[in-house]
Design a protein around this motif. Structure first.
Motif, mmCIF file in Angstrom:
data_model
loop_
_atom_site.group_PDB
_atom_site.id
_atom_site.type_symbol
_atom_site.label_atom_id
_atom_site.label_comp_id
_atom_site.label_asym_id
_atom_site.label_seq_id
_atom_site.Cartn_x
_atom_site.Cartn_y
_atom_site.Cartn_z
ATOM 1 N N UNK A 1 50.153 40.936 42.210
ATOM 2 C CA UNK A 1 50.245 40.959 43.669
ATOM 3 C C UNK A 1 50.576 42.353 44.201
ATOM 4 N N UNK A 2 50.918 43.295 43.301
ATOM 5 C CA UNK A 2 51.091 44.681 43.718
ATOM 6 C C UNK A 2 49.793 45.268 44.258
ATOM 7 N N UNK A 3 48.669 44.752 43.810
ATOM 8 C CA UNK A 3 47.368 45.270 44.224
ATOM 9 C C UNK A 3 47.001 44.723 45.596
ATOM 10 N N UNK A 4 46.516 45.592 46.470
ATOM 11 C CA UNK A 4 46.037 45.153 47.782
ATOM 12 C C UNK A 4 44.531 44.971 47.781
ATOM 13 N N UNK A 5 43.876 45.395 46.716
ATOM 14 C CA UNK A 5 42.436 45.228 46.595
ATOM 15 C C UNK A 5 42.091 45.033 45.135
ATOM 16 N N UNK A 6 41.343 43.971 44.842
ATOM 17 C CA UNK A 6 40.806 43.697 43.510
ATOM 18 C C UNK A 6 39.351 43.335 43.726
ATOM 19 N N UNK A 7 38.459 44.276 43.427
ATOM 20 C CA UNK A 7 37.067 44.176 43.852
ATOM 21 C C UNK A 7 36.131 44.329 42.657
ATOM 22 N N UNK A 8 35.461 43.245 42.223
ATOM 23 C CA UNK A 8 34.499 43.370 41.126
ATOM 24 C C UNK A 8 33.358 44.316 41.488
ATOM 25 N N UNK A 9 32.905 45.079 40.498
ATOM 26 C CA UNK A 9 31.838 46.054 40.707
ATOM 27 C C UNK A 9 30.606 45.646 39.904
ATOM 28 N N UNK A 10 29.431 46.064 40.334
ATOM 29 C CA UNK A 10 28.228 45.870 39.515
ATOM 30 C C UNK A 10 28.341 46.690 38.234
ATOM 31 N N UNK A 11 27.611 46.377 37.169
ATOM 32 C CA UNK A 11 26.739 45.200 37.102
ATOM 33 C C UNK A 11 27.490 43.962 36.635
ATOM 34 N N UNK A 12 27.228 42.842 37.256
ATOM 35 C CA UNK A 12 27.730 41.534 36.826
ATOM 36 C C UNK A 12 29.254 41.424 36.893
ATOM 37 N N UNK A 13 29.897 42.277 37.698
ATOM 38 C CA UNK A 13 31.355 42.231 37.764
ATOM 39 C C UNK A 13 32.027 42.636 36.479
ATOM 40 N N UNK A 14 31.321 43.404 35.654
ATOM 41 C CA UNK A 14 31.867 43.807 34.356
ATOM 42 C C UNK A 14 33.101 44.693 34.523
ATOM 43 N N UNK A 15 33.114 45.492 35.590
ATOM 44 C CA UNK A 15 34.258 46.342 35.896
ATOM 45 C C UNK A 15 34.836 45.943 37.258
ATOM 46 N N UNK A 16 36.116 46.238 37.442
ATOM 47 C CA UNK A 16 36.815 45.848 38.662
ATOM 48 C C UNK A 16 37.587 47.031 39.213
ATOM 49 N N UNK A 17 37.486 47.236 40.531
ATOM 50 C CA UNK A 17 38.284 48.239 41.218
ATOM 51 C C UNK A 17 39.593 47.605 41.669
ATOM 52 N N UNK A 18 40.700 48.246 41.326
ATOM 53 C CA UNK A 18 42.028 47.772 41.706
ATOM 54 C C UNK A 18 42.730 48.890 42.469
ATOM 55 N N UNK A 19 43.211 48.596 43.679
ATOM 56 C CA UNK A 19 43.922 49.591 44.491
ATOM 57 C C UNK A 19 45.353 49.137 44.700
ATOM 58 N N UNK A 20 46.289 50.044 44.401
ATOM 59 C CA UNK A 20 47.710 49.726 44.490
ATOM 60 C C UNK A 20 48.397 50.806 45.324
ATOM 61 N N UNK A 21 48.965 50.464 46.486
ATOM 62 C CA UNK A 21 49.735 51.447 47.242
ATOM 63 C C UNK A 21 50.993 51.847 46.475
ATOM 64 N N UNK A 22 51.339 53.111 46.549
ATOM 65 C CA UNK A 22 52.529 53.595 45.851
ATOM 66 C C UNK A 22 53.739 53.446 46.769
ATOM 67 N N UNK A 23 54.230 52.229 46.841
ATOM 68 C CA UNK A 23 55.337 51.933 47.729
ATOM 69 C C UNK A 23 56.639 52.448 47.142
ATOM 70 N N UNK A 24 57.507 52.917 48.015
ATOM 71 C CA UNK A 24 58.797 53.422 47.570
ATOM 72 C C UNK A 24 59.641 52.298 47.008
ATOM 73 N N UNK A 25 60.373 52.607 45.946
ATOM 74 C CA UNK A 25 61.276 51.620 45.345
ATOM 75 C C UNK A 25 62.596 51.519 46.100
ATOM 76 N N UNK A 26 62.849 52.457 47.007
ATOM 77 C CA UNK A 26 64.120 52.484 47.747
ATOM 78 C C UNK A 26 64.201 51.325 48.719
#
Length: 230
Positions: free
Chosen positions: A205-230
């Motif tokens: 759930x840390x990821x704000x984007x989980x996006x399958x990529x071509x071809x066939x969804x073999x690879x996935x783009x994952x984007x995670x904001x670098x939120x402060x731990x404070x």
């Protein structure tokens, strides 16, 4: 990579679901990519191209100019960055970096300001050195992907972004069987075929984007904001 962290040869590591997994260490990775370096672009360039383009396009849209590419390899992605981005690439493989440097020189990529042989799990950069860190097809290669994730968080400023493109294991079916079958060959292949998202992120759930990529969804783009731990 630090030899203090290398897994001993007699150990038989398992993945988080209890399946056998061959240990990867710095020597195994270097050996694998010494073998792959000369043919990497031809063998993997096409199938991985869509994921690579998707990741760099995402990086180009994000604010900030300081970009770290972790596992830059032969530099296939470097020509895709917006010229306004100032890109530093690191890799453990000297053979791959040599080809990346040739590409930078050949294509006159003046926005690539450094290509450095470095351990992705113990980077020499200071905290908050970058706005964006991108790891394409790298998380499956390092011995400890969560350590990689923590290092990327450390070197990216709070509020910056972490981007990953990777193959993640199927949850069932023929592909699941094939990935589990290939898992003991990780040292020969140079990556973990049975790599799961939870091997990278303790909480997906840390990821704000989980996006399958071509071809066939073999690879996935994952984007995670670098939120402060404070």
């Amino acid at each position: 990579m630090s030899h203090a962290r290398l897994q001993q040869p007699h150990r038989k590591p398992i993945d988080r679901e209890g399946h056998p997994r061959a240990a990867l260490d710095a020597g195994a990775v270097r050996d694998a990519y010494r073998r792959w370096a000369g043919v990497y672009d031809e063998v993997f360039g096409g199938v991985s191209g869509a994921g690579r383009r998707r990741a760099v396009a995402a990086a180009n849209r994000l604010p900030g100019t300081r970009v770290l590419e972790v596992g830059v390899g032969t530099g296939l992605a470097l020509p895709l960055y917006d010229p306004r981005k100032r890109v530093v690439g690191i890799d453990l493989s000297r053979d791959m970096l040599r080809r990346a440097r040739d590409r930078v020189a050949r294509e006159r990529l003046s926005n690539v300001i450094g290509l450095v042989e470095m351990d992705a799990e113990a980077m020499a950069f200071e905290d908050a050195s970058f706005d964006i860190a991108v790891a394409m097809f790298t998380a499956t290669v390092v011995p400890d992907a969560r350590r990689l994730f923590r290092e990327m968080r450390r070197v990216v400023r709070p509020g910056g972004e972490l981007l990953f493109v990777n193959h993640f294991a199927a949850e069932g079916g023929l592909r699941w069987w094939a990935e589990r079958t290939l898992a003991p060959l990780s040292r020969v292949l140079g990556w973990h075929p049975d790599f799961a998202l939870t091997d990278l992120l303790e909480d997906p759930r840390q990821a704000v984007e989980i996006d399958p990529c071509p071809p066939f969804g073999l690879f996935t783009l994952v984007r995670v904001p670098n939120l402060s731990l404070a």
